[in-house]
Design a protein around this motif. Structure first.
Motif, mmCIF file in Angstrom:
data_model
loop_
_atom_site.group_PDB
_atom_site.id
_atom_site.type_symbol
_atom_site.label_atom_id
_atom_site.label_comp_id
_atom_site.label_asym_id
_atom_site.label_seq_id
_atom_site.Cartn_x
_atom_site.Cartn_y
_atom_site.Cartn_z
ATOM 1 N N GLU A 1140 -45.204 24.045 56.074
ATOM 2 C CA GLU A 1140 -44.993 25.393 55.515
ATOM 3 C C GLU A 1140 -44.431 26.358 56.557
ATOM 4 O O GLU A 1140 -43.570 27.189 56.246
ATOM 5 N N LEU A 1141 -44.913 26.246 57.766
ATOM 6 C CA LEU A 1141 -44.429 27.137 58.829
ATOM 7 C C LEU A 1141 -42.944 26.894 59.113
ATOM 8 O O LEU A 1141 -42.148 27.835 59.293
ATOM 9 N N ASN A 1142 -42.564 25.600 59.104
ATOM 10 C CA ASN A 1142 -41.146 25.294 59.357
ATOM 11 C C ASN A 1142 -40.256 25.816 58.232
ATOM 12 O O ASN A 1142 -39.140 26.305 58.474
ATOM 13 N N GLU A 1143 -40.751 25.705 56.968
ATOM 14 C CA GLU A 1143 -39.945 26.234 55.863
ATOM 15 C C GLU A 1143 -39.800 27.749 55.961
ATOM 16 O O GLU A 1143 -38.713 28.293 55.761
ATOM 17 N N GLU A 1144 -40.852 28.424 56.271
ATOM 18 C CA GLU A 1144 -40.758 29.875 56.442
ATOM 19 C C GLU A 1144 -39.839 30.233 57.618
ATOM 20 O O GLU A 1144 -39.084 31.218 57.578
ATOM 21 N N ARG A 1145 -39.911 29.464 58.630
ATOM 22 C CA ARG A 1145 -39.071 29.731 59.813
ATOM 23 C C ARG A 1145 -37.592 29.569 59.484
ATOM 24 O O ARG A 1145 -36.752 30.382 59.902
ATOM 25 N N ASP A 1146 -37.249 28.520 58.682
ATOM 26 C CA ASP A 1146 -35.841 28.310 58.322
ATOM 27 C C ASP A 1146 -35.324 29.444 57.445
ATOM 28 O O ASP A 1146 -34.191 29.929 57.615
ATOM 29 N N LYS A 1147 -36.122 29.868 56.495
ATOM 30 C CA LYS A 1147 -35.711 30.977 55.627
ATOM 31 C C LYS A 1147 -35.477 32.252 56.453
ATOM 32 O O LYS A 1147 -34.480 32.979 56.279
ATOM 33 N N TYR A 1148 -36.356 32.544 57.344
ATOM 34 C CA TYR A 1148 -36.221 33.772 58.148
ATOM 35 C C TYR A 1148 -35.009 33.691 59.084
ATOM 36 O O TYR A 1148 -34.298 34.683 59.309
#
Length: 1635
Positions: A1140-1148
């Motif tokens: 989840e952290l990696n997905e949020e990081r990619d979006k940001y």
């Protein structure tokens, strides 16, 4: 003994005693002159000295008014003229040898005459004065009148001479010019006319001078108007415009040094540059004489000689210069050759030939005179040998009645004879001398020098003096040498104030007895040594500058001091006070001289600041210290300037001399003068030295500057003056005779040159050396040790680096030298500091000036704008604030233009309203018409751009008040136009600057926006961890120029100097700040816990997602097999959180990248839009600059037209002034012509009367002797017509004569001599022996008287005829001058007319500026036409409309022509066919007629009828060939015959040539014989032949007279009666003269 001419006003005598001048000795400082063939003269001081070259006899002429000025001589009259040197000087004329004053010429000169020159013919004298008049005057010295004069302001002339052959010409030369003056005479009127000679350049070449007043080579400029002369361009309108030349057109010319005349009235001029010029005095043509190519070099190889001194000789000149060599120049055909004539030992100052040209006098620079005689074994003769400088001092050789001595500053000692001032001997000491004194007790003399020595001379043999002793006294010069009256002591005073006492006897070897110190300066030394006393009193005078008075030191010396001199002085020679008994006195007044009286204890002083001579009484009581003396007697000296007193040998006469040059003798008791004499003048600084002999009969006085030595002697001495002096002198000589014999014998037998001057001082030094010998040894040992130490230090210094190496001067142990070096280094440092401060101050001042001029004074500062992305820069217009004067001027011009526009509008309204009322009757339409008219006026005032000449309207500038370029005619209109154009430029710049400021603010806004967005961009780049560089625009220095005036800290590369005290304070503050920061850092537990637990933040932000890290569970360090279930669940949760952290990081991350791109695109778009706007602004800037340049071009054209108008006005004013000047000259010439005509008529009337009287005397002769027989009357009439033969003076130089100028023509003296000779010859004719036989003596006496009257009348007629010719010549020259002036006036008028035409053309022919588009100018062959004299300027629209109308009408005309063409074509075709038929018919008829009228000749008939026509022709050809052959043979025979005849004629011609040659040889011999015979006959029988012919003619005429005597007598009686009637009628005829 010289002869002296004394005048009563030359000597100032007092009482009954009188002095007389015996001789004066001086050397020439001016040029020497010849008075006659054997006598020369030159001025010296107050006297003119005459020297007879044969007898060496001298004669003196003294000037009563002081020093003699300039001198000139007239050889024919033996006259001397000289000027004096006083205010309003006079010129004195004296005759020689009588030395009687002929005249005293008084002019209007204020200061001085510089030149005098006599004419060679007549009684004319030319004088030239110095400033302020610079006046040339022509005198008749015999009549004491000024004939004419003329001033030349600022011209200093160095030489002035008359033409020896023509007194009408006078040459004046200076170092920069040569001018020839012409003296024109009309009866008794004289006129001076000058012509200046145009000298070549320094290289001897000539340059072509253009006409300055009316230049004809000026180019005509068809565009910019007329071209004016340089004087008009410079704005000159006065006399300076006539000679104005630009600096570049002025070339250095030759510098004349001297000139001389030739017998052909030419001038030779020598130049400093070495050129020799020949000038024609009539045409003023200058010829640069060239040296012959075949001429050999001189002995020293000199090719170019500088002839500074010239004198004319036959066929050339003699020249000399500073080299002292006399050169002989032989001139022929504009070339010269040079030969060495004589070499002198010193530079030559002047050369002059004697009047008979037998002797050449050479005057040297020192004043020596040598005579050079040509063609003799010893040509050089010493006439006067000058001393080496002025007389420095003089003294009598004891007893003072035969010889005296003089010295010069260069060390020349001379002994002279008192009788005739003959130099007996000279001795050169080779050192500078100051004073001399002769010993009264022996034949020895002492000479003081500048190097502090005293030379003692043996003068027993006056012809061979020699130095017998030399004493060195001091380092300072010896200024005073005084012997006491008995010759016991010699007192020597030096410049440092020491008084040395020397034994005056030669037997003591002039031993130095000692010295005493006086003041700093010794003015005079006075002694009293008389027979009755055993003491010698000495007084020393010195000044007291601090009190303004004088100091007197009096001491006594015993006469036996030379015998017991030991023990009275210290080791260095200073006399003890106990011996000298010195007493000090002071006076209130400053004394220039003081002497000690012989009796009554008196002191006599000459006051230097007041004109008094005072006597002081010496107190009888002794005193200690200084005693102030009060004047006992005071009398006016009547002598100005510093004076000097001296006493006679017996002490009863007080002699005073001063700067005025007057010598005064006074009684010492009463101080009253009993004799005065002016021997010198104040112009020569008066008398320098005065000496009187022991017996008081002989007096010598030498001048200070005039270098004249005067010898005076008593003419008479009244009372007991002479008795007292003679008895005292006899007693003294009787007393000293033994001593004199003893000392003179010693001088004869002993000579020495022992220097004992410093013997006491040397002894004192030896004693000191013995006393301090041990200390000297110790000091020497210490110096040796110190020397070793320093040598070691110097060796060590040589091994170190160059930076650390010391100079050798720093090892010096001389403390004074080290101190001097330190002082010198400190001075150099101070000087460098001062120079640096001054340099910085100058730079600061210059900076402030530049800043004030280019920055502070600017209302709009100059700056630039640059684009963000493209290389484009836009600059604004720097502008200054308008001044109040400019604002006021602009306001005035605008107001004036508005008033003019309103006036024009009202005029148009009045005119158009009147026309509208006549044509249109509708009154309600007037308002509409006015509006239309206003709009029309506005449209008319707003000129189109092409006619306005600029694009200023595109910037919104109102040009409605700007007048059209076609209306600028007056000066005021052009000036107003310039003001309006400057206003337009100001408005255009202001308009552009407003746009520039808006763009500048926009760029500031864009840079601020970019900075704001760059903050976010930097955050995004930091979050994304990118390596991109953020683009940040900044203003450059050209956009913010005020940065250049402020120095930032980072711009300073040198480390700032901080004082130690301030540096310590800064360190303390820094340490306190560090402690303050570290102290809370160590005790903040809360901050440290937050950092450890939550990373230093309480809330996680969105931007921190990229940096967030989920911590791994601790069991992950173990193997998977060892995990428990809980650990596995924890691992799955960990993986889920990581995902989840990696997905949020990619979006940001993607959102940040999109935001970054958007921000960058926004910055790019905004900056590019600004760049586009700036590009448009750049185009606007280019157009604004174009408008400014267009307006400035219009301003420059207007300014040029104003300058040209000023040049035209200046030229016109100058021409008017020049015309007025010429008109004034025209009036003068007209008046001169009128006066000359009146003189001519009057003179002619007198001449006619004399001629009539002469004819009456001739015709009435026989009537007066009618009582005697006719044959005796005839004999008397023949004797009456007979005239004696008088020797005529030659007017041209004889080729065999030594004198190149021959006899001088037109001399008044020659005319008088001729008349006297004529009268003497008449006396011979009147002798009774010439009386005819049988004639009564009374009748013979009456006849002689009548004949004498007739001869005198003829002489008068001859003189009147010459005068009439002279007046006629003068009138002709005046008429020529008048015509020349009239020609100049007409020339000026023509120039004025042309100038006015140019001026009108310039005012109407305006220069306008028109805007043209590219492509509208088409030129054929690319040739630009500059001449538009037949062109007009019209509107382009008019041409275009006219072209369109012409084009339409042309098309219509072409269509109609095409229609008529077709119709005419058919008609022409039918007519052509008809004509063709008619012509064919005519051809057929003509052929038929030709056939009928055909002509056949005989040849044609023979050709047609003869069958063998060709054979017939061949036969005729053969006959003709035979005929030709026969003719050819005959021709050859004739040619052969002619050749033979030519050979015969050639032989005959050769024989004739031989015979002719023989005849020509015989003819030459016969001609030689005939010429010899002719010469023999001419020399022997010319007189006999002439007398025979005259006798035959006389007999024939006598016979003819006898035959016609009766008729002749009747005719003579009738003519006499007619002449008598005519004469009576002329006497009674009324004179009708217009009043």
């Amino acid at each position: 003994m010289a002869q002296i001419r004394e005048r009563d006003d030359a000597s100032h005598q007092g009482g009954s005693s009188a002095l007389s001048l015996r001789w004066a000795q001086g050397f020439p400082k001016q040029n020497i002159h010849f008075v006659n063939d054997n006598t020369i003269c030159y001025p010296s001081g107050n006297y003119i000295i005459f020297i007879n070259l044969e007898t060496k006899k001298r004669t003196l002429l003294s000037c009563a008014n002081g020093i003699v000025g300039v001198v000139a001589t007239n050889v024919p009259y033996e006259i001397v003229a000289f000027s004096d040197r006083k205010l309003k000087p006079l010129i004195h004329i004296y005759s020689f040898p009588e030395l009687m004053r002929k005249n005293k010429l008084k002019g209007n000169i204020l200061l001085d005459y510089t030149l005098l020159s006599f004419s060679y013919c007549g009684t004319y004298l030319a004088s030239y004065s110095s400033l302020p008049e610079f006046e040339l005057a022509l005198w008749n010295w015999e009549l004491n009148v000024i004939l004419c004069k003329k001033s030349q302001l600022g011209l200093d002339v160095s030489q002035m001479t008359f033409n020896p052959m023509n007194w009408h010409q006078l040459c004046l030369s200076s170092s920069s010019s040569v001018s020839v003056w012409t003296i024109e005479r009309s009866n008794q009127e004289h006129y001076l006319k000058a012509k200046s000679v145009k000298l070549p350049q320094e290289d001897g070449t000539f340059f072509n001078e253009t006409d300055i007043l009316f230049p004809s080579t000026l180019l005509k400029d068809p565009i910019y108007g007329p071209v004016m002369p340089l004087s008009a361009i410079a704005g000159l309108v006065g006399e300076e415009a006539e000679t104005f030349r630009p600096k570049d057109d002025v070339y250095p010319l030759l510098h004349p040094t001297m000139h001389c005349w030739t017998p052909t009235s030419d001038l030779y001029v020598g130049c400093e540059e070495g050129h020799l010029l020949m000038i024609n005095a009539e045409t003023l043509k200058v010829t640069v004489l060239q040296k012959r190519e075949d001429a050999t070099l001189l002995e020293d190889g000199v090719k170019l000689i500088s002839p500074s001194i010239l004198v004319y000789q036959k066929d050339g000149i003699i020249a000399s210069g500073i080299d002292g060599v006399l050169y002989s120049f032989i001139v022929k055909d504009s070339k010269y050759s040079v030969e060495n004539l004589l070499t002198m030992k010193e530079p030559v100052e002047h050369l002059v030939f004697s009047p008979n040209y037998k002797t050449l006098l050479i005057q040297t620079e020192k004043g020596s005179i040598y005579g050079y005689t040509f063609d003799e074994k010893t040509p050089l003769n010493k006439i006067l040998v000058a001393c080496d400088g002025n007389f420095q001092a003089v003294d009598f050789i004891t007893p003072g009645n035969k010889f005296f001595m003089t010295i010069t500053a260069s060390g020349e000692v001379s002994i002279w004879s008192m009788e005739d001032c003959t130099c007996l001997s000279k001795l050169y000491l080779k050192t500078a001398t100051t004073t001399v004194a002769c010993s009264p007790s022996s034949f020895s003399a002492a000479v003081g020098t500048m190097d502090g020595c005293v030379y003692f001379l043996d003068i027993q043999d006056e012809e061979y003096p020699e130095v017998i002793h030399k004493s060195f006294l001091s380092e300072s010069p010896v200024h005073h040498l005084v012997f006491d009256q008995l010759g016991l002591f010699l007192f020597a005073g030096t410049a440092e104030g020491k008084l040395f006492i020397i034994n005056a006897k030669p037997s003591s070897l002039f031993k130095i007895l000692g010295f005493t110190e006086s003041g700093k300066e010794i003015l005079q030394i006075s002694t009293v040594s008389i027979l009755e006393r055993d003491l010698v009193e000495v007084m020393v005078l010195s000044p007291l500058p601090e009190t303004g008075g004088s100091r007197l030191e009096i001491f006594t010396l015993p006469k036996i001091l030379p015998q017991v001199s030991t023990g009275f002085s210290d080791e260095r020679g200073r006399l003890q006070d106990e011996l000298v008994h010195k007493f000090l006195y002071e006076t209130e007044h400053a004394l220039s001289s003081a002497v000690l009286g012989f009796q009554n204890n008196r002191i006599y002083g000459f006051c230097s600041q007041v004109p008094y001579i005072c006597s002081y009484l010496i107190p009888e009581t002794e005193h200690i210290g200084v005693c102030v003396l009060k004047p006992f007697q005071k009398t006016q000296s009547k002598q100005y300037g510093p004076g000097r007193l001296s006493l006679s040998f017996h002490g009863l006469w007080l002699m005073s001399i001063a700067k005025c040059g007057i010598l005064c003798f006074r009684d010492t008791m009463t101080l009253e003068p009993f004799s005065r004499y002016r021997s010198h003048s104040h112009h020569g600084q008066g008398i320098q030295s005065l000496r009187i002999s022991m017996d008081g009969q002989h007096i010598l006085a030498s001048g200070k500057d005039d270098a004249t030595l005067v010898y005076l002697k008593w003419r008479r001495l009244t009372g007991n003056l002479a008795t007292e002096m003679t008895s005292y002198c006899r007693n003294v000589l009787t007393f000293m005779i033994g001593t004199m014999e003893e000392e003179n014998n010693y001088l004869t037998t002993h000579h020495g040159s022992i220097d004992l001057a410093r013997e006491p001082e040397h002894t004192a030094i030896k004693n000191e050396i013995k006393l301090f010998s041990q200390k000297r040894k110790d000091i020497k040992m210490g110096i040796k040790l110190l020397t070793k130490t320093i040598v070691g230090m110097m060796e060590e210094n040589e091994e170190v680096d160059s930076i650390a190496k010391l100079d050798e001067e720093e090892f010096a142990l001389d403390l004074e030298e080290l101190e001097r070096l330190q002082d010198q280094s400190e001075e150099e440092v101070a000087k460098i500091k001062k120079d640096a401060e001054l340099h910085n101050l100058a730079k600061s001042y210059l900076t402030e000036l530049i800043k004030e001029e280019c920055w502070n004074s600017m209302a709009v500062k100059g700056r630039a704008l640059k684009c963000f992305h493209i290389p484009c820069t836009v600059e604004n217009f720097p502008m200054k604030e308008r001044t109040a004067e400019e604002e006021e001027e602009l306001k005035t011009v605008l107001q004036q233009r508005k008033i003019e526009a309103e006036c024009l509008k009202l005029r148009k309204e009045i005119i158009e309203s009147q026309s509208a009322m006549a044509l249109v009757k509708k009154l309600h339409e007037e308002d509409d018409e006015e509006e239309e008219e206003e709009n029309k006026i506005v449209k008319e005032t707003n000129l189109p751009d092409y006619l306005l000449g600029s694009l200023s309207s595109e910037f919104g500038v109102d040009t409605s008040l700007l007048p059209s370029q076609l209306e600028l005619h007056s000066r005021e209109e052009k000036i107003n136009q310039i003001v309006l154009l400057k206003d337009i430029i100001y408005k255009v710049k202001t308009a552009f600057n407003s746009e520039f400021n808006a763009a500048y603010k926009q760029k500031e806004y864009e840079i601020a926006r970019v900075k704001e967005r760059n903050v976010r961009i930097k955050e995004i780049i930091l979050d994304l961890e990118l390596e991109e560089i953020v683009w940040q625009p900044e203003f450059e220095d050209c956009e913010k120029p005020e940065r250049a005036l402020v120095v930032e800290d980072h711009e300073i590369e040198v480390q700032k100097y901080i004082k130690p005290r301030k540096k310590t304070k800064v360190d303390v503050l820094t340490h306190q700040d560090t402690d303050r920061w570290l102290h809370p850092q160590g005790s903040d537990d809360r901050q440290r816990g937050l950092m450890d637990m939550m990373g230093g933040v309480l809330e996680v932000k969105k931007e921190d997602i990229l940096r967030m890290v989920i911590p791994e569970p601790p069991f992950m360090s173990k193997s998977d097999n060892l995990w428990t279930e809980d650990e596995k669940k924890q691992f799955k949760e960990y993986e889920k959180k990581v995902k989840e952290l990696n997905e949020e990081r990619d979006k940001y991350r993607k959102s940040l990248e999109a935001e970054l791109k958007k921000l960058q695109n926004s910055i790019q778009e905004s900056t590019q839009s600004f760049d586009e706007h700036l590009k448009r602004l750049f185009e606007r800037r280019v157009k604004a600059e174009m408008v400014v340049n267009q307006e400035e071009l219009k301003i420059n054209n207007l300014v040029f037209s104003l300058l040209l108008e000023e040049e035209l006005n200046s030229r016109e004013e100058f021409l008017n002034n020049y015309r007025a000047k010429k008109q004034e000259e025209k009036g003068q010439t007209t008046e001169a012509i009128r006066k000359a005509k009146e003189d001519l008529d009057m003179y002619k009337e007198h001449y006619d009367n004399l001629v009539a009287e002469d004819k009456v005397l001739d015709r009435s002769f026989k009537k007066e002797f009618s009582e005697i027989p006719s044959n005796q009357v005839e004999i008397l009439y023949k004797l009456f017509k007979r005239r004696p033969r008088v020797h005529k003076h030659k007017t041209q130089p004889d080729s065999t004569s030594v004198v190149p100028f021959g006899e001088r023509p037109e001399s008044g003296k020659l005319n008088k001599d001729a008349f006297v000779q004529l009268m003497k010859a008449m006396d011979d004719l009147d002798n009774i022996t010439n009386m005819p036989e049988g004639l009564d003596p009374s009748t013979w006496e009456h006849f002689c008287a009548t004949r004498r009257i007739k001869v005198e009348n003829e002489f008068k007629v001859k003189q009147k005829s010459a005068g009439l010719t002279e007046i006629g010549t003068f009138l002709r020259k005046r008429i020529e001058d008048d015509e020349s002036v009239q020609h100049e006036i007409e020339r000026v008028l023509r120039e004025l007319i042309l100038l006015q035409e140019d001026k009108v053309r310039f005012q109407l022919d305006l220069t306008i500026q028109i805007l043209l588009k590219q492509g509208q100018i088409e030129l054929e062959n690319f040739q630009l036409t500059l001449e538009y004299s037949d062109a007009i300027l019209i509107n382009k629209n008019i041409i275009e409309d006219l072209n369109s109308v012409i084009r339409t009408q042309g098309q219509k005309k072409v269509a109609s022509m095409m229609e008529s063409k077709d119709v005419h074509k058919g008609i022409y075709q039918i007519e052509w066919e008809h004509k063709k038929m008619e012509m064919e018919m005519e051809d057929l008829n003509q052929k038929a007629w030709d056939i009928q009228m055909l002509f056949f000749s005989r040849d044609r008939q023979k050709y047609l009828n003869e069958p063998n026509y060709e054979s017939l022709i061949a036969l005729q050809i053969g006959i003709m060939e035979q005929t030709i052959q026969v003719l050819d043979k005959t021709h050859k025979k004739n040619v052969e015959h002619c050749k033979k005849l030519l050979r015969k004629l050639g032989k005959v011609s050769n024989k004739k040539d031989t015979a002719n040659y023989n005849l020509s040889c015989n003819l030459q011999n016969e001609l030689v014989a005939v010429s010899e015979r002719k010469e023999i006959c001419d020399s022997i029988g010319t007189v006999l032949t002439c007398e025979k012919i005259a006798k035959e003619q006389f007999e024939s005429r006598l016979q003819q007279q006898k035959l016609t005597s009766i008729s002749k007598q009747q005719a003579e009686q009738i003519s006499i009666l007619q002449a008598e009637v005519e004469r009576l009628r002329m006497r009674t005829f009324p004179a009708l003269v217009q009043l």
